[in-house]
Scaffold this motif. Sequence first.
Motif, PDB file in Angstrom:
ATOM      1  N   LYS A   5      -6.714  13.459   2.607  1.00 54.65           N
ATOM      2  CA  LYS A   5      -6.182  12.617   3.646  1.00 54.65           C
ATOM      3  C   LYS A   5      -6.708  11.261   3.411  1.00 54.65           C
ATOM      4  O   LYS A   5      -7.696  11.565   3.865  1.00 54.65           O
ATOM      5  N   LYS A   7      -6.543   7.988   5.971  1.00 51.50           N
ATOM      6  CA  LYS A   7      -5.108   7.294   7.661  1.00 51.50           C
ATOM      7  C   LYS A   7      -5.079   6.262   7.034  1.00 51.50           C
ATOM      8  O   LYS A   7      -6.139   5.555   7.345  1.00 51.50           O
ATOM      9  N   ILE A   9      -3.789   3.317   8.979  1.00 53.24           N
ATOM     10  CA  ILE A   9      -3.625   2.263  10.669  1.00 53.24           C
ATOM     11  C   ILE A   9      -3.645   1.030  10.546  1.00 53.24           C
ATOM     12  O   ILE A   9      -4.507   0.680  10.384  1.00 53.24           O
ATOM     13  N   CYS A  20     -12.437   4.870  15.494  1.00 55.13           N
ATOM     14  CA  CYS A  20     -12.299   6.045  14.971  1.00 55.13           C
ATOM     15  C   CYS A  20     -14.514   5.778  14.336  1.00 55.13           C
ATOM     16  O   CYS A  20     -14.818   7.242  14.341  1.00 55.13           O
ATOM     17  N   HIS A  72     -10.371   5.612   6.598  1.00 61.69           N
ATOM     18  CA  HIS A  72      -9.940   7.165   7.665  1.00 61.69           C
ATOM     19  C   HIS A  72     -10.533   7.931   5.723  1.00 61.69           C
ATOM     20  O   HIS A  72      -8.705   8.029   5.864  1.00 61.69           O
ATOM     21  N   GLU A 162      -1.521  10.751   5.554  1.00 62.25           N
ATOM     22  CA  GLU A 162      -0.917  10.890   7.435  1.00 62.25           C
ATOM     23  C   GLU A 162      -0.875   9.878   8.124  1.00 62.25           C
ATOM     24  O   GLU A 162      -1.325   9.159   7.235  1.00 62.25           O
TER      25      GLU A 162
END
Length: 162
Positions: A5, A7, A9, A20, A72, A162
């Motif tokens: 995955k 991430k 953002i 994080c 991430h 995500e």
Amino acid sequence: MDVLKQKRITDGGNSYLSNCVNYAFKEKTEPDEELVETTGYGVSDIDPKLAYDQMYAVKEYYRKTGDNPVMHFIISYDQNVQDANTACKYTKQITDYFSGNYQMITAVHRENQGGSQYHAHIIMNSVNLNDGKLYHSGITELKQLAMHVHEVTGNYCSIKFE
């Protein structure tokens, strides 16, 4: 099957980078989750504030403080990974993909997630240490990373966003 995955953002700014980094150092994140190991690559692996400062210093040096603050990645290992040593070994081998170019913190957690006992977080500075360029996080790069995970673990690696 392993699951990768990413991430991404960008609206949290450098507070997301800080969150994080702090998350990677947390001893317990969920009631049934256990931190197995935290490792720093080019940053402190014992002090979250220092690790953040070290990552931010590279961003300041290259004048990239306003861009995507962090990459991430989360890798959920196949249910065949049943011990911490294997999960940590795989995580180290996977981070070698970026070694020498990016500062990172990895955190390996033990938590049952649909049969997967272990997962790893790779918190990576988006700025390359050597040339100041931002990491390009397109689908091509994500597929290449998934292929690297496959080469390390021997398991097919699917991608989730995500």
